[in-house]
Design a protein around this motif. Structure first.
Motif, PDB file in Angstrom:
ATOM      1  N   LEU A 115      22.854 -19.401 -43.224  1.00  0.00           N
ATOM      2  CA  LEU A 115      23.576 -18.335 -43.461  1.00  0.00           C
ATOM      3  C   LEU A 115      22.689 -17.162 -41.926  1.00  0.00           C
ATOM      4  O   LEU A 115      23.341 -16.367 -41.221  1.00  0.00           O
ATOM      5  CB  LEU A 115      23.451 -17.975 -44.252  1.00  0.00           C
ATOM      6  N   SER A 116      21.386 -17.289 -42.487  1.00  0.00           N
ATOM      7  CA  SER A 116      20.448 -16.817 -41.663  1.00  0.00           C
ATOM      8  C   SER A 116      20.316 -17.243 -40.186  1.00  0.00           C
ATOM      9  O   SER A 116      20.277 -16.545 -39.057  1.00  0.00           O
ATOM     10  CB  SER A 116      19.243 -17.315 -42.590  1.00  0.00           C
ATOM     11  N   LEU A 117      20.989 -18.268 -39.668  1.00  0.00           N
ATOM     12  CA  LEU A 117      21.651 -18.248 -38.495  1.00  0.00           C
ATOM     13  C   LEU A 117      22.255 -18.052 -37.764  1.00  0.00           C
ATOM     14  O   LEU A 117      22.438 -17.703 -36.425  1.00  0.00           O
ATOM     15  CB  LEU A 117      20.763 -20.250 -38.370  1.00  0.00           C
ATOM     16  N   ALA A 118      23.344 -18.395 -38.609  1.00  0.00           N
ATOM     17  CA  ALA A 118      24.689 -17.795 -38.202  1.00  0.00           C
ATOM     18  C   ALA A 118      24.560 -16.133 -37.936  1.00  0.00           C
ATOM     19  O   ALA A 118      25.155 -16.108 -36.627  1.00  0.00           O
ATOM     20  CB  ALA A 118      25.836 -18.203 -39.398  1.00  0.00           C
ATOM     21  N   THR A 119      23.981 -15.340 -38.384  1.00  0.00           N
ATOM     22  CA  THR A 119      23.416 -14.193 -38.162  1.00  0.00           C
ATOM     23  C   THR A 119      22.540 -13.634 -36.781  1.00  0.00           C
ATOM     24  O   THR A 119      23.188 -12.853 -35.821  1.00  0.00           O
ATOM     25  CB  THR A 119      22.481 -13.163 -38.977  1.00  0.00           C
ATOM     26  N   TYR A 120      21.952 -15.302 -36.785  1.00  0.00           N
ATOM     27  CA  TYR A 120      21.234 -15.119 -34.848  1.00  0.00           C
ATOM     28  C   TYR A 120      22.311 -15.804 -33.984  1.00  0.00           C
ATOM     29  O   TYR A 120      22.263 -14.335 -32.953  1.00  0.00           O
ATOM     30  CB  TYR A 120      20.070 -16.142 -34.697  1.00  0.00           C
ATOM     31  N   SER A 121      23.172 -16.100 -34.220  1.00  0.00           N
ATOM     32  CA  SER A 121      23.989 -16.492 -33.227  1.00  0.00           C
ATOM     33  C   SER A 121      24.808 -14.867 -33.406  1.00  0.00           C
ATOM     34  O   SER A 121      25.796 -14.467 -32.429  1.00  0.00           O
ATOM     35  CB  SER A 121      25.037 -17.479 -34.033  1.00  0.00           C
ATOM     36  N   VAL A 122      25.078 -14.264 -34.345  1.00  0.00           N
ATOM     37  CA  VAL A 122      26.343 -12.722 -33.510  1.00  0.00           C
ATOM     38  C   VAL A 122      25.631 -12.136 -31.938  1.00  0.00           C
ATOM     39  O   VAL A 122      26.528 -11.800 -31.739  1.00  0.00           O
ATOM     40  CB  VAL A 122      25.974 -11.090 -34.521  1.00  0.00           C
ATOM     41  N   ALA A 123      24.829 -12.187 -31.947  1.00  0.00           N
ATOM     42  CA  ALA A 123      24.018 -11.080 -30.590  1.00  0.00           C
ATOM     43  C   ALA A 123      25.146 -12.136 -29.737  1.00  0.00           C
ATOM     44  O   ALA A 123      24.948 -11.581 -28.621  1.00  0.00           O
ATOM     45  CB  ALA A 123      22.609 -11.320 -30.314  1.00  0.00           C
ATOM     46  N   PHE A 124      24.821 -13.334 -29.586  1.00  0.00           N
ATOM     47  CA  PHE A 124      25.756 -14.312 -28.352  1.00  0.00           C
ATOM     48  C   PHE A 124      27.171 -13.883 -28.747  1.00  0.00           C
ATOM     49  O   PHE A 124      27.532 -14.588 -27.265  1.00  0.00           O
ATOM     50  CB  PHE A 124      26.123 -15.546 -28.373  1.00  0.00           C
ATOM     51  N   VAL A 125      27.836 -13.661 -29.275  1.00  0.00           N
ATOM     52  CA  VAL A 125      29.283 -13.456 -29.246  1.00  0.00           C
ATOM     53  C   VAL A 125      28.909 -11.382 -28.105  1.00  0.00           C
ATOM     54  O   VAL A 125      29.582 -11.410 -27.923  1.00  0.00           O
ATOM     55  CB  VAL A 125      29.926 -13.093 -30.459  1.00  0.00           C
ATOM     56  N   THR A 126      27.935 -10.983 -28.807  1.00  0.00           N
ATOM     57  CA  THR A 126      28.505  -9.268 -28.949  1.00  0.00           C
ATOM     58  C   THR A 126      27.733  -9.180 -27.301  1.00  0.00           C
ATOM     59  O   THR A 126      27.762  -8.015 -26.849  1.00  0.00           O
ATOM     60  CB  THR A 126      27.687  -8.547 -29.441  1.00  0.00           C
ATOM     61  N   ARG A 127      26.724  -9.636 -26.341  1.00  0.00           N
ATOM     62  CA  ARG A 127      26.472  -9.846 -25.057  1.00  0.00           C
ATOM     63  C   ARG A 127      27.643  -9.452 -24.604  1.00  0.00           C
ATOM     64  O   ARG A 127      27.089  -8.072 -23.904  1.00  0.00           O
ATOM     65  CB  ARG A 127      25.281 -10.760 -25.264  1.00  0.00           C
ATOM     66  N   PRO A 128      28.717 -10.367 -24.389  1.00  0.00           N
ATOM     67  CA  PRO A 128      29.400  -9.528 -23.230  1.00  0.00           C
ATOM     68  C   PRO A 128      30.404  -8.936 -23.202  1.00  0.00           C
ATOM     69  O   PRO A 128      30.493  -8.149 -22.354  1.00  0.00           O
ATOM     70  CB  PRO A 128      30.558 -11.141 -23.448  1.00  0.00           C
ATOM     71  N   LEU A 129      30.383  -8.715 -24.789  1.00  0.00           N
ATOM     72  CA  LEU A 129      30.961  -6.898 -24.388  1.00  0.00           C
ATOM     73  C   LEU A 129      29.866  -5.484 -24.544  1.00  0.00           C
ATOM     74  O   LEU A 129      30.526  -4.940 -23.709  1.00  0.00           O
ATOM     75  CB  LEU A 129      31.449  -6.382 -26.196  1.00  0.00           C
ATOM     76  N   GLY A 130      28.436  -5.667 -24.139  1.00  0.00           N
ATOM     77  CA  GLY A 130      28.125  -5.225 -23.995  1.00  0.00           C
ATOM     78  C   GLY A 130      27.611  -5.220 -22.474  1.00  0.00           C
ATOM     79  O   GLY A 130      27.571  -3.618 -22.230  1.00  0.00           O
ATOM     80  N   ALA A 131      28.088  -5.837 -22.115  1.00  0.00           N
ATOM     81  CA  ALA A 131      27.815  -6.172 -20.381  1.00  0.00           C
ATOM     82  C   ALA A 131      29.012  -5.417 -19.511  1.00  0.00           C
ATOM     83  O   ALA A 131      29.563  -4.667 -18.851  1.00  0.00           O
ATOM     84  CB  ALA A 131      27.991  -7.518 -20.151  1.00  0.00           C
ATOM     85  N   VAL A 132      30.473  -5.797 -20.424  1.00  0.00           N
ATOM     86  CA  VAL A 132      31.575  -4.502 -20.068  1.00  0.00           C
ATOM     87  C   VAL A 132      31.496  -2.960 -20.557  1.00  0.00           C
ATOM     88  O   VAL A 132      31.791  -2.697 -19.276  1.00  0.00           O
ATOM     89  CB  VAL A 132      32.302  -5.032 -20.930  1.00  0.00           C
ATOM     90  N   ILE A 133      30.850  -3.120 -21.679  1.00  0.00           N
ATOM     91  CA  ILE A 133      30.357  -1.504 -21.743  1.00  0.00           C
ATOM     92  C   ILE A 133      29.334  -0.624 -20.077  1.00  0.00           C
ATOM     93  O   ILE A 133      29.969   0.199 -20.172  1.00  0.00           O
ATOM     94  CB  ILE A 133      30.354  -0.814 -23.459  1.00  0.00           C
ATOM     95  N   PHE A 134      28.353  -1.037 -20.700  1.00  0.00           N
ATOM     96  CA  PHE A 134      27.634  -0.852 -19.887  1.00  0.00           C
ATOM     97  C   PHE A 134      27.909  -0.608 -18.330  1.00  0.00           C
ATOM     98  O   PHE A 134      26.987  -0.228 -17.321  1.00  0.00           O
ATOM     99  CB  PHE A 134      26.168  -1.388 -20.478  1.00  0.00           C
ATOM    100  N   GLY A 135      28.675  -1.831 -18.262  1.00  0.00           N
ATOM    101  CA  GLY A 135      28.768  -1.993 -17.189  1.00  0.00           C
ATOM    102  C   GLY A 135      29.621  -0.736 -16.328  1.00  0.00           C
ATOM    103  O   GLY A 135      29.710  -0.503 -15.545  1.00  0.00           O
ATOM    104  N   HIS A 136      30.814  -0.851 -16.850  1.00  0.00           N
ATOM    105  CA  HIS A 136      31.499   0.430 -16.619  1.00  0.00           C
ATOM    106  C   HIS A 136      30.413   1.539 -17.186  1.00  0.00           C
ATOM    107  O   HIS A 136      31.000   2.425 -15.702  1.00  0.00           O
ATOM    108  CB  HIS A 136      32.729   0.645 -18.310  1.00  0.00           C
TER     109      HIS A 136
END
Length: 316
Positions: free
Chosen positions: A65-86
């Motif tokens: 579960l702890s390592l699963a929380t680490y993987s959350v950032a890999f899911v949200t990084r593309p979202l951050g790229a879209v938001i801040f790219g805009h």
């Protein structure tokens, strides 16, 4: 003989080169800091979070579960790229890079003060996931924005080369993160490490953010963006224009980048956790599966001589 026009252009060229060096330095320094924030979470997810942020009784489940929380950032990084790219296309590269640095640094510092499971129960891992989500958003906007800033500031036709320099921030951030965490684990006792020592690398990010902001606000806006902004050449939905009007170019750029980045990301992420777990002293991560396995007795030259009783027991 030097002409008067060449003489008048020399100071301008020197100023331009100095400004470009500042852009490179600010971009690499800021991105290194954000990768540092990203990787210290991975170290803590392997060493600390299973023991302090999840229910006791099942070490394997807590570690997963702890390592699963680490993987959350890999899911949200593309979202951050879209938001801040805009917003980078609308408001400017410099403003976005300042925002991503503040977002990432704030989330990392807050992780350093999150209460444990024993203090607030289930809210402890929930807060970790939320802050890790924010970290991913910040890092997703940072890396692409920094590479774009450097590439657009280059004036000698080597935009690809200079834009790629930002990628050096990832391994540098990894080395610094592992080095800081390793230093803390070996400088303090086991009790101090689990009580407050693990928080030090996260809290240190707040100081580094201030330094990074001071460096980043010194740079000028991308000249290409300033030119486009002066001509009002902006679209209401820049991402839609890129995807629909230049999809072949996007596909050509994304396919090889994905093939090269995915194995590298997996290897650096897993190796950092595995290496830190294997380096930990006996009892350091007592709630994780690695400590349930038999360990070879440390050599007396490193950890001090063992007692005669223990030595006799080992020989028997």
């Amino acid at each position: 003989m030097t002409s008067s026009s060449d003489t008048s252009q020399a100071p301008a060229m020197i100023r331009q080169r100095g400004s470009f060096r500042r852009v490179i330095g600010a971009s690499v320094a800021g991105t290194t800091l954000e990768w540092y924030d990203h990787f210290i979470y991975g170290s803590a997810a392997a060493l600390v979070f299973p023991a302090l942020f999840f229910p006791a009784g099942n070490p394997v489940a807590a570690t997963l579960l702890s390592l699963a929380t680490y993987s959350v950032a890999f899911v949200t990084r593309p979202l951050g790229a879209v938001i801040f790219g805009h917003f980078g296309d609308k408001r400017g590269r410099k403003a976005v890079l300042v925002a991503t640095l503040v977002i990432m640094g704030t989330a990392t510092t807050l992780i350093g003060v999150v209460p444990t499971y024993g203090q607030v129960g289930i809210w402890a891992p929930v807060l970790l996931v939320v802050l890790r989500f924010v970290q991913g958003i910040g890092l997703g906007g940072e890396w692409g924005g920094a590479a774009l800033m450097v590439g657009e500031s280059s004036q000698d036709g080597r935009r690809g080369f200079f834009g790629a320099l930002v990628q050096i921030a990832s391994p540098v951030g990894l080395l610094i993160a592992n080095g800081v965490f390793s230093l803390v684990t070996f400088l303090v006792s086991d009790e101090a490490f689990f009580a407050w020592g693990w928080r030090v690398p996260f809290l240190a990010s707040g100081i580094l953010v201030v330094i990074g902001l001071w460096i980043r606000v010194q740079v000028h806006e991308s000249p290409i963006f300033e030119e486009a902004d002066g001509q009002r050449e902006q679209s209401r939905a820049p991402l839609l224009v890129v995807v629909t009007g230049h999809w072949r170019t996007v596909a050509i750029a994304v396919a090889p980048a994905s093939a090269a980045t995915s194995p590298s990301t997996c290897s650096t992420s897993s190796s950092s956790c595995t290496a830190l777990l294997s380096w930990a002293r006996p009892g350091r991560c007592c709630s994780t599966p690695c400590c349930s396995a038999p360990r070879r007795r440390p050599s007396p030259s490193r950890f001090g001589a063992t007692s005669p009783t223990a030595s006799a027991g080992d020989r028997s």
